[in-house]
Design an enzyme around this catalytic site. Structure first.
Site, PDB file in Angstrom:
ATOM      1  N   ARG A  34      43.905  51.096  30.010  1.00  0.00           N
ATOM      2  CA  ARG A  34      44.007  52.524  29.663  1.00  0.00           C
ATOM      3  C   ARG A  34      45.376  53.126  29.977  1.00  0.00           C
ATOM      4  NH1 ARG A  34      39.596  54.234  34.181  1.00  0.00           N
ATOM      5  NH2 ARG A  34      40.763  53.524  35.977  1.00  0.00           N
ATOM      6  N   LYS A  94      45.210  24.772  43.027  1.00  0.00           N
ATOM      7  CA  LYS A  94      46.262  24.347  43.969  1.00  0.00           C
ATOM      8  C   LYS A  94      46.359  22.823  43.966  1.00  0.00           C
ATOM      9  CE  LYS A  94      45.866  28.347  46.970  1.00  0.00           C
ATOM     10  NZ  LYS A  94      47.207  28.901  46.872  1.00  0.00           N
ATOM     11  N   LYS A 100      41.243  37.244  59.001  1.00  0.00           N
ATOM     12  CA  LYS A 100      42.486  37.995  58.791  1.00  0.00           C
ATOM     13  C   LYS A 100      43.164  38.227  60.137  1.00  0.00           C
ATOM     14  CE  LYS A 100      41.295  40.467  54.575  1.00  0.00           C
ATOM     15  NZ  LYS A 100      42.331  39.807  53.772  1.00  0.00           N
ATOM     16  N   ASP A 157      38.700  30.236  40.103  1.00  0.00           N
ATOM     17  CA  ASP A 157      38.854  30.261  41.560  1.00  0.00           C
ATOM     18  C   ASP A 157      40.223  29.646  41.801  1.00  0.00           C
ATOM     19  OD1 ASP A 157      39.013  29.691  44.254  1.00  0.00           O
ATOM     20  OD2 ASP A 157      36.869  29.310  44.434  1.00  0.00           O
ATOM     21  N   HIS A 158      41.195  30.506  42.118  1.00  0.00           N
ATOM     22  CA  HIS A 158      42.571  30.004  42.087  1.00  0.00           C
ATOM     23  C   HIS A 158      42.805  28.878  43.095  1.00  0.00           C
ATOM     24  CE1 HIS A 158      43.108  33.011  45.271  1.00  0.00           C
ATOM     25  NE2 HIS A 158      44.047  32.214  45.706  1.00  0.00           N
ATOM     26  N   ASP A 168      34.299  36.989  50.638  1.00  0.00           N
ATOM     27  CA  ASP A 168      35.648  36.934  50.072  1.00  0.00           C
ATOM     28  C   ASP A 168      36.195  35.501  50.065  1.00  0.00           C
ATOM     29  OD1 ASP A 168      37.957  38.225  49.020  1.00  0.00           O
ATOM     30  OD2 ASP A 168      38.950  37.975  50.960  1.00  0.00           O
ATOM     31  N   HIS A 196      36.160  29.995  47.606  1.00  0.00           N
ATOM     32  CA  HIS A 196      37.211  29.015  47.902  1.00  0.00           C
ATOM     33  C   HIS A 196      36.740  27.911  48.851  1.00  0.00           C
ATOM     34  CE1 HIS A 196      39.511  32.089  46.082  1.00  0.00           C
ATOM     35  NE2 HIS A 196      39.744  32.816  47.159  1.00  0.00           N
TER      36      HIS A 196
HETATM   37  N1  LIG Z   1      45.033  41.771  42.728  1.00  0.00           N
HETATM   38  C1  LIG Z   1      44.762  40.608  43.236  1.00  0.00           C
HETATM   39  O1  LIG Z   1      45.553  39.999  43.941  1.00  0.00           O
HETATM   40  C2  LIG Z   1      43.431  39.940  42.951  1.00  0.00           C
HETATM   41  C3  LIG Z   1      43.120  38.741  43.604  1.00  0.00           C
HETATM   42  C4  LIG Z   1      41.923  38.099  43.306  1.00  0.00           C
HETATM   43  C5  LIG Z   1      41.053  38.646  42.382  1.00  0.00           C
HETATM   44  N2  LIG Z   1      41.360  39.829  41.783  1.00  0.00           N
HETATM   45  C6  LIG Z   1      40.425  40.353  40.788  1.00  0.00           C
HETATM   46  O2  LIG Z   1      41.111  40.574  39.579  1.00  0.00           O
HETATM   47  C7  LIG Z   1      40.601  41.710  38.924  1.00  0.00           C
HETATM   48  C8  LIG Z   1      41.700  42.705  38.660  1.00  0.00           C
HETATM   49  O3  LIG Z   1      42.239  43.136  39.885  1.00  0.00           O
HETATM   50  P1  LIG Z   1      43.546  44.051  39.988  1.00  0.00           P
HETATM   51  O4  LIG Z   1      43.908  44.044  41.418  1.00  0.00           O
HETATM   52  O5  LIG Z   1      44.547  43.640  38.984  1.00  0.00           O
HETATM   53  O6  LIG Z   1      42.954  45.491  39.586  1.00  0.00           O
HETATM   54  P2  LIG Z   1      43.790  46.762  39.135  1.00  0.00           P
HETATM   55  O7  LIG Z   1      45.178  46.722  39.654  1.00  0.00           O
HETATM   56  O8  LIG Z   1      42.942  47.944  39.402  1.00  0.00           O
HETATM   57  O9  LIG Z   1      43.896  46.547  37.541  1.00  0.00           O
HETATM   58  C9  LIG Z   1      42.863  46.851  36.647  1.00  0.00           C
HETATM   59  C10 LIG Z   1      43.476  47.374  35.371  1.00  0.00           C
HETATM   60  O10 LIG Z   1      42.423  47.752  34.476  1.00  0.00           O
HETATM   61  C11 LIG Z   1      42.598  49.126  34.131  1.00  0.00           C
HETATM   62  N3  LIG Z   1      41.314  49.782  33.943  1.00  0.00           N
HETATM   63  C12 LIG Z   1      40.386  50.066  34.896  1.00  0.00           C
HETATM   64  N4  LIG Z   1      39.321  50.666  34.338  1.00  0.00           N
HETATM   65  C13 LIG Z   1      39.585  50.756  33.011  1.00  0.00           C
HETATM   66  C14 LIG Z   1      38.885  51.268  31.892  1.00  0.00           C
HETATM   67  N5  LIG Z   1      37.656  51.809  32.007  1.00  0.00           N
HETATM   68  N6  LIG Z   1      39.447  51.190  30.686  1.00  0.00           N
HETATM   69  C15 LIG Z   1      40.682  50.651  30.522  1.00  0.00           C
HETATM   70  N7  LIG Z   1      41.418  50.157  31.544  1.00  0.00           N
HETATM   71  C16 LIG Z   1      40.863  50.198  32.766  1.00  0.00           C
HETATM   72  C17 LIG Z   1      43.330  49.720  35.296  1.00  0.00           C
HETATM   73  O11 LIG Z   1      43.901  50.941  34.926  1.00  0.00           O
HETATM   74  P3  LIG Z   1      44.218  52.060  36.081  1.00  0.00           P
HETATM   75  O12 LIG Z   1      45.509  51.622  36.684  1.00  0.00           O
HETATM   76  O13 LIG Z   1      44.299  53.319  35.316  1.00  0.00           O
HETATM   77  O14 LIG Z   1      43.051  52.029  37.038  1.00  0.00           O
HETATM   78  C18 LIG Z   1      44.336  48.603  35.579  1.00  0.00           C
HETATM   79  O15 LIG Z   1      45.357  48.604  34.626  1.00  0.00           O
HETATM   80  C19 LIG Z   1      39.478  42.222  39.815  1.00  0.00           C
HETATM   81  O16 LIG Z   1      38.274  41.623  39.406  1.00  0.00           O
HETATM   82  C20 LIG Z   1      39.845  41.696  41.186  1.00  0.00           C
HETATM   83  O17 LIG Z   1      38.712  41.526  42.007  1.00  0.00           O
HETATM   84  C21 LIG Z   1      42.534  40.479  42.050  1.00  0.00           C
END
Ligand SMILES: NC(=O)c1ccc[n+]([C@@H]2O[C@H](COP(=O)([O-])OP(=O)(O)OC[C@H]3O[C@@H](n4cnc5c(N)ncnc54)[C@H](OP(=O)(O)O)[C@@H]3O)[C@@H](O)[C@H]2O)c1
Length: 508
Positions: A58, A200, A358, A195-196, A253, A258
């Site tokens: 979005r 590895k 942690k 599962d990253h 987590d 993992h």
């Molecule tokens: N980040 C990490 O290191 C990490 C590690 C392991 C797993 N994950 C998993 O990966 C996934 C993504 O994580 P993330 O950290 O990248 O999340 P994030 O930064 O919140 O990114 C989500 C994206 O989707 C957009 N979005 C949310 N709701 C929306 C909607 N209704 N319509 C359109 N766009 C929408 C968000 O926009 P807005 O910015 O406007 O909210 C943002 O651009 C999650 O399942 C998380 O558990 C992440």
């Protein structure tokens, strides 16, 4: 010299021409992992010739600002630096569509753009949908994909695949619900649960180490292995992820995904081929053999704790309950230690000790296989100073590699015995930096190889086993968890857990 192990398990990874659509393309994971991984694959020349990326979220971006967003992510997080000439060419394959996942009209626009990109790039309609979004949005997105005709059945017409991030649920019921939602739109063969850890090198190498060397496998069982220790330690606290972590905790987590995946690779029977389903069947069988933890076992076999205040890199930091976004009476564990058994012929009676937390002294993940001591004769007669046992250590991160501890004679006229290490480091031996896990895994999806992805039954088997602990915790109504100081390896309760068996946690 290139890294010969980067080819991984499958012999021929041939990614098919496709468009990768990143739902949440403007998010954190996309910037830190996905876009840099794709760039590195492009540098390596292993992406399909006909390939494009479309970010979908979005956030109000267009193609050019999305390219700037990707460039920034690459500059900050890529394994290799940005090469201007390469970037100028590669960036032309990056596109962006703005829209809300709940808005059907956004999917109409997405489809229009994808069709245009297909014809420009010669892509035969093949699509991989990466759901890099909060789990609560998975159902909406896959239902919209189905309703708007994005998904072809396997074997019929163009390729449709979906990649789902962890967490897959927060208990067995929610995991089943997510899996059922996915299954209404995608066949299991089209579903890639990432599962990253499985991407590895060292984790993939567990199978090579076990099944490409004749010296280890004969010893890999209860007759020769005394116990196994699995450690995943993080240096950081909860940081900015308190919202997510409060609902998760260390068990959900780290252990559910993992650590149980690594445990399954260490403990599995030899699969009869490297076919993805055979490898995944063998892992599933391990999860099914995990001895259930009943309410009565929890006190003896599971320890949970929270980090207390302390100093981190010289800076004063709060304890978990004082972190921003954490409830003051939170009972979410930031540390968990468990003793688990695998009730099958190979591992009967061998404890697997697991710990993760942690704010530990350093970031390190490893598996250590402790072999049984030699008899108390010849060189091992002093009960007050027994010989150190042989230990095979698989270092998953950082400094990937493995080492074997052996006993050696100290030079000199007296017989004095000293533990020495045979040590292998990926970096030193193969020169190149290992590819990031996401690089390998993204390529696998494009090639349709599911070996390193979690199958539905395995995810549910892991949750089913963990429910014993989660239910016992839920009903215990504990109000305070033990604390361990920031920068400490474990709460005393976890030391007691292993010391009660006459063993000790490894010093890392
Ligand atoms: N980040 C990490 O290191 C990490 C590690 C392991 C797993 N994950 C998993 O990966 C996934 C993504 O994580 P993330 O950290 O990248 O999340 P994030 O930064 O919140 O990114 C989500 C994206 O989707 C957009 N979005 C949310 N709701 C929306 C909607 N209704 N319509 C359109 N766009 C929408 C968000 O926009 P807005 O910015 O406007 O909210 C943002 O651009 C999650 O399942 C998380 O558990 C992440």
């Amino acid at each position: 010299m290139g890294n010969p192990l980067t080819a991984g398990l499958a012999q021929n990874l041939i990614p098919q021409p496709c468009t990768l659509v990143i739902f949440g393309g403007a998010g954190d994971l996309s910037a830190r992992k996905l876009l840099p991984a794709l760039y590195n694959l492009s540098l390596d020349g292993v992406l399909p010739t006909n390939f494009a990326v479309v970010g979908f979220a979005r956030n109000e971006l267009d193609d050019s600002t999305f390219r700037a967003f990707a460039r920034d992510g690459i500059e900050r997080f890529s394994r290799r630096p940005l090469d201007e000439a390469h970037w100028a060419d590669y960036s032309r394959s990056l596109f962006y569509v703005t829209g809300s996942f709940t808005d059907a009209q956004a999917y109409v626009e997405l489809k229009r753009r994808l069709e245009k990109i297909d014809s420009e790039f010669g892509i035969p309609g093949n699509r991989v949908f990466y759901l890099s979004i909060p789990p609560s949005l998975i159902a909406t997105c896959v239902e919209q994909l189905k309703a708007n005709g994005f998904v072809a059945d396997p074997g019929e017409g163009p390729i449709s695949r979906v990649i789902v991030e962890k967490p897959i649920g927060r208990d067995l019921a929610t995991a089943r619900a997510i899996n059922a939602t996915l299954a209404r739109t995608f066949d299991e063969s089209q579903t890639f649960r990432i599962d990253h850890y499985l991407g590895k090198e060292t984790v993939q190498n567990i199978l090579v180490l076990r099944f490409a060397n004749s010296v280890l496998e004969p010893l890999w069982n209860a007759k020769y292995v005394d116990h196994v220790q699995l450690t995943v330690a993080e240096e950081e606290g909860v940081g900015l992820r308190a919202g997510y972590y409060e609902e998760a905790g260390a068990l959900r987590d780290m252990v559910q995904n993992h650590i149980l995946q690594v445990l399954a690779m260490i403990a599995m029977e030899p699969p009869w081929s490297l076919d993805p389903e055979n490898v995944r069947d063998a892992k599933l069988n391990v999860l099914r053999c995990l001895r259930p933890l009943t309410a009565g076992d929890i006190d003896k076999q599971v320890v949970r704790a929270q980090y207390g205040p302390g100093y981190h890199h010289g800076e004063e930091v709060p304890g978990y309950r004082r972190e921003e976004g954490v409830r003051r009476d939170s009972t979410t564990e930031t540390y968990v230690a468990l003793k688990v058994f695998i009730d099958n012929w190979r591992w009967a009676g061998v404890p697997f000790y697991i710990r993760t937390g942690k704010r530990m002294p350093k970031r390190v993940s490893e598996a250590a296989i402790y072999f049984k001591p030699v008899p108390e004769i010849l060189f091992n007669t002093n009960r007050d100073a027994p010989l150190e046992p042989n230990v095979l250590t698989l270092r998953i991160q950082p400094d990937e590699g493995f080492s074997l501890r052996l006993s050696s004679k100290l030079p000199g006229p007296k017989v004095r015995i000293y533990p020495v290490k045979m040590d292998f480091h990926y970096g030193a031996t193969f020169g190149d930096s290992s590819p990031e896990a996401y690089e390998r895994l993204l390529l696998d999806v494009m090639a349709g190889d599911a070996t390193l992805f979690m199958r539905r039954d395995a995810v549910e088997a892991a949750w089913a086993w963990m429910m014993g602990v989660l239910d016992a915790w839920e009903s215990s109504r504990t109000r305070y968890l033990p604390e361990y100081p920031t920068g400490d390896w474990s709460p005393v309760e976890a030391d007691r857990l292993i010391e009660a068996d006459g063993r000790k946690w490894r010093t890392l």
